[in-house]
Each structure stands twice: as C-alpha cells, then as structure tokens.
Design a protein around this motif. Structure first.
Motif, PDB file in Angstrom:
ATOM      1  N   LEU A  52      -2.591  -2.536   6.581  1.00  0.00           N
ATOM      2  CA  LEU A  52      -3.451  -2.739   5.413  1.00  0.00           C
ATOM      3  C   LEU A  52      -4.924  -2.771   5.805  1.00  0.00           C
ATOM      4  O   LEU A  52      -5.299  -3.389   6.803  1.00  0.00           O
ATOM      5  CB  LEU A  52      -3.088  -4.051   4.720  1.00  0.00           C
ATOM      6  N   THR A  53      -5.740  -2.129   5.006  1.00  0.00           N
ATOM      7  CA  THR A  53      -7.209  -2.032   5.108  1.00  0.00           C
ATOM      8  C   THR A  53      -7.672  -1.072   6.194  1.00  0.00           C
ATOM      9  O   THR A  53      -8.867  -0.825   6.331  1.00  0.00           O
ATOM     10  CB  THR A  53      -7.901  -3.394   5.347  1.00  0.00           C
ATOM     11  N   GLY A  97      -3.742   0.347  -3.245  1.00  0.00           N
ATOM     12  CA  GLY A  97      -4.698   1.443  -3.374  1.00  0.00           C
ATOM     13  C   GLY A  97      -5.160   1.963  -2.036  1.00  0.00           C
ATOM     14  O   GLY A  97      -4.412   1.972  -1.060  1.00  0.00           O
ATOM     15  N   LYS A  98      -6.410   2.375  -1.968  1.00  0.00           N
ATOM     16  CA  LYS A  98      -6.937   2.966  -0.739  1.00  0.00           C
ATOM     17  C   LYS A  98      -6.861   1.959   0.406  1.00  0.00           C
ATOM     18  O   LYS A  98      -7.286   0.820   0.268  1.00  0.00           O
ATOM     19  CB  LYS A  98      -8.377   3.434  -0.961  1.00  0.00           C
ATOM     20  N   GLY A  99      -6.318   2.412   1.529  1.00  0.00           N
ATOM     21  CA  GLY A  99      -6.088   1.529   2.653  1.00  0.00           C
ATOM     22  C   GLY A  99      -4.762   0.806   2.592  1.00  0.00           C
ATOM     23  O   GLY A  99      -4.443   0.020   3.475  1.00  0.00           O
ATOM     24  N   ALA A 100      -3.971   1.089   1.552  1.00  0.00           N
ATOM     25  CA  ALA A 100      -2.696   0.380   1.364  1.00  0.00           C
ATOM     26  C   ALA A 100      -1.642   1.319   0.783  1.00  0.00           C
ATOM     27  O   ALA A 100      -0.965   0.989  -0.179  1.00  0.00           O
ATOM     28  CB  ALA A 100      -2.898  -0.827   0.454  1.00  0.00           C
ATOM     29  N   GLY A 101      -1.491   2.492   1.377  1.00  0.00           N
ATOM     30  CA  GLY A 101      -0.591   3.504   0.835  1.00  0.00           C
ATOM     31  C   GLY A 101       0.887   3.220   1.008  1.00  0.00           C
ATOM     32  O   GLY A 101       1.720   3.830   0.357  1.00  0.00           O
ATOM     33  N   PHE A 102       1.254   2.312   1.907  1.00  0.00           N
ATOM     34  CA  PHE A 102       2.625   1.863   2.139  1.00  0.00           C
ATOM     35  C   PHE A 102       3.587   2.975   2.555  1.00  0.00           C
ATOM     36  O   PHE A 102       4.799   2.776   2.565  1.00  0.00           O
ATOM     37  CB  PHE A 102       3.181   1.089   0.936  1.00  0.00           C
ATOM     38  N   ARG A 116       1.436  10.048  -1.662  1.00  0.00           N
ATOM     39  CA  ARG A 116       2.669  10.622  -1.128  1.00  0.00           C
ATOM     40  C   ARG A 116       2.605  10.600   0.412  1.00  0.00           C
ATOM     41  O   ARG A 116       2.809  11.607   1.083  1.00  0.00           O
ATOM     42  CB  ARG A 116       2.871  12.053  -1.646  1.00  0.00           C
ATOM     43  N   MET A 117       2.323   9.428   0.933  1.00  0.00           N
ATOM     44  CA  MET A 117       2.113   9.288   2.371  1.00  0.00           C
ATOM     45  C   MET A 117       3.383   9.547   3.180  1.00  0.00           C
ATOM     46  O   MET A 117       3.311  10.006   4.318  1.00  0.00           O
ATOM     47  CB  MET A 117       1.548   7.910   2.698  1.00  0.00           C
ATOM     48  N   HIS A 118       4.544   9.268   2.611  1.00  0.00           N
ATOM     49  CA  HIS A 118       5.773   9.567   3.347  1.00  0.00           C
ATOM     50  C   HIS A 118       5.873  11.057   3.659  1.00  0.00           C
ATOM     51  O   HIS A 118       6.080  11.452   4.810  1.00  0.00           O
ATOM     52  CB  HIS A 118       7.006   9.122   2.559  1.00  0.00           C
TER      53      HIS A 118
END
Length: 276
Positions: A52-53, A97-102, A116-118
C-alpha cells in the motif's frame, strides 16, 4: 517503451521504464534490475510486488536486493502497485485507489475501467519483459503486505507460471480483515462469494500445484493481529497438505528494515528453483 532511469548497480543496471499498458489503459512504470550475467546471456526473473502507498521506487531504493540478484544471476522486475493517471479513479484514503490496486481485476464502477493489476502482472508485463530484455521464461514471484497478497494469489491462480513464491508480511486472507474488506467491497462489490477468487486462504482449498512457498513475518509487526493473520494461511495449508515455510521473526516490524534484513535469504531461496 521509454527508459527513464539508468543506474549502474553491483556491476549490473537498475533501470526504470515507462510504457503504455493496454490492460490498464494508462501509462505505467516498472523497474528492472539486470545483473551482470545478463550481459552474457538470458537470466531468470523474480517479480516483486510492493504494498500500500508504494510505487516501483520503494523496493529498488530500500530493500538492497540488487546485491543478491547480482550474486545469483537473477533479474528483478518491480511494477507499480496500481494504475496511474488523471483518468484513473482514485480515493482520498491510502488503502483504496492509486497505490492500492490489490493485484486483482476490478468488476465494479468506476474501478473496472483501469484496475486490472492481476492481468497486467500475470500476462502483459512478463510478455513485455521477455520480448525486450535478456531474460528466460523462468519466473518467481514475491511481495510485501498488499504485494504479498498479490504474490500469493497470482501464484495460486496461475499454475505453471511461476517456479516459487514468497512473501513478506502478506495479507493472507483479505476477505477476513479490514484492508481487504474495504478494497474488495469497492473493487468487486458486496457479494463476498466473488471475493474468494482473490483470497489466498480461500484459494488454498482447491490449489492446483504445490509451489515452494515461503512467508516471512515479523512478530513485532503492528498489523499482525488485525490485518495479516498468518495463522489463517498456516491452517489452510495444513488442511490440504501444502508445504508452507512460515518464518516468524521476533522483533521485526512491517517496514523495509524487515525486508532488507531477509531479502538476501529470499533471493537465494528463489535462485535454487529459478536455476534448476
């Protein structure tokens, strides 16, 4: 693709590139460390996912991993943690949000358009790396906190893609802790059945392969009991006979001081599988 940083480091090169991502619909940065061995032939790749961040900068400037990557002849690729840009949805909080795409594929508006970071980490980024850099298709994956969650779920969801997986202080059961509950509600909607596909503890029940798995956790971590809960991963692994190496390290917290203390061991651990 544009190279925006180029720095000599342990006889190799620490670079940062910017490219337009078709998967995310925005411009993205990623860092790549090429060890000195890459000058003589392709090397395997360790993917690192930050928390995160963070951006691609945190790991390359704080972890000290380049020394060990050079020693073992491994490239390290560290993408940003989320999509970026003026058109990308965001939230004022640090954990959404930004910095926290999970490291998931969002299904809910307004997040679904870019988050769609995966697919970016599993498919687009390695295709780009393997097409443009002196690397092999041997991959391992690791990460910290939210990125530890990402490393675990990417490995569990994509059998055959990685040779080993490790994590520092991972969010192992996001469906059961506040960070994950908040992010999953926003990105995936209120139906908790949809959350299970992005939860390492839930995925473990139907695991398709048994990758080497190592987790490093500081016992002094301020988020241990409320957000991380490694005992849930241990129980899930025990239930299906999955070999988990869970190392509980007394005194260490959630910071990069912890990562820097053990990153050398993790790089060496991955190296034995990447070079096998």
């Amino acid at each position: 693709m544009e190279r925006i940083e180029h720095r000599a480091c342990f006889e190799g090169w620490q670079d940062v590139y910017r490219h337009q991502s078709a998967t995310l619909g925005c411009s993205m940065n990623f860092a790549i460390y090429l060890p000195p061995q890459a000058a003589h032939g392709p090397v395997p790749v360790l993917y690192w996912l930050s928390g995160l961040t963070c951006t691609e900068q945190n790991f390359i400037s704080k972890a000290g991993a380049q020394r060990y990557a050079a020693e073992h002849g491994i490239a390290i690729v560290a993408p940003d943690t989320s999509p970026r840009g003026d058109d990308v949805a965001d939230d004022a909080a640090y954990d959404l949000g930004k910095g926290a795409g999970f490291y998931l594929n969002a299904t809910q508006a307004p997040w679904a358009a870019h988050y769609r970071m995966h697919d970016y980490v599993a498919e687009e980024l390695p295709a780009l790396i393997e097409a443009h850099f002196p690397v092999t298709s041997a991959r391992a994956i690791s990460g910290h906190s939210m990125g530890g969650h990402g490393a675990l779920t990417l490995a569990l969801r994509n059998p055959g893609r990685y040779r080993s997986v490790s994590a520092f202080s991972p969010i192992v059961a996001p469906s059961q802790v506040p960070w994950g509950e908040k992010a999953f509600t926003a990105y995936l909607g209120p139906d908790q059945a949809a959350w299970q596909a992005w939860d390492a503890v839930a995925l473990m029940a139907n695991v398709a392969e048994r990758l080497p798995l190592r987790v490093e956790q500081g016992v002094g971590d301020e988020f241990l009991e409320k957000q991380l809960r490694p005992e849930l991963l241990q129980a899930a692994c025990d239930a299906v006979g999955y070999p988990l190496q869970l190392n509980l390290q007394p005194g260490y917290d959630h910071s990069y001081y912890f990562i820097a203390s053990f990153i050398g061991e993790h790089v060496a651990w991955h190296a034995q599988y990447l070079h096998a």
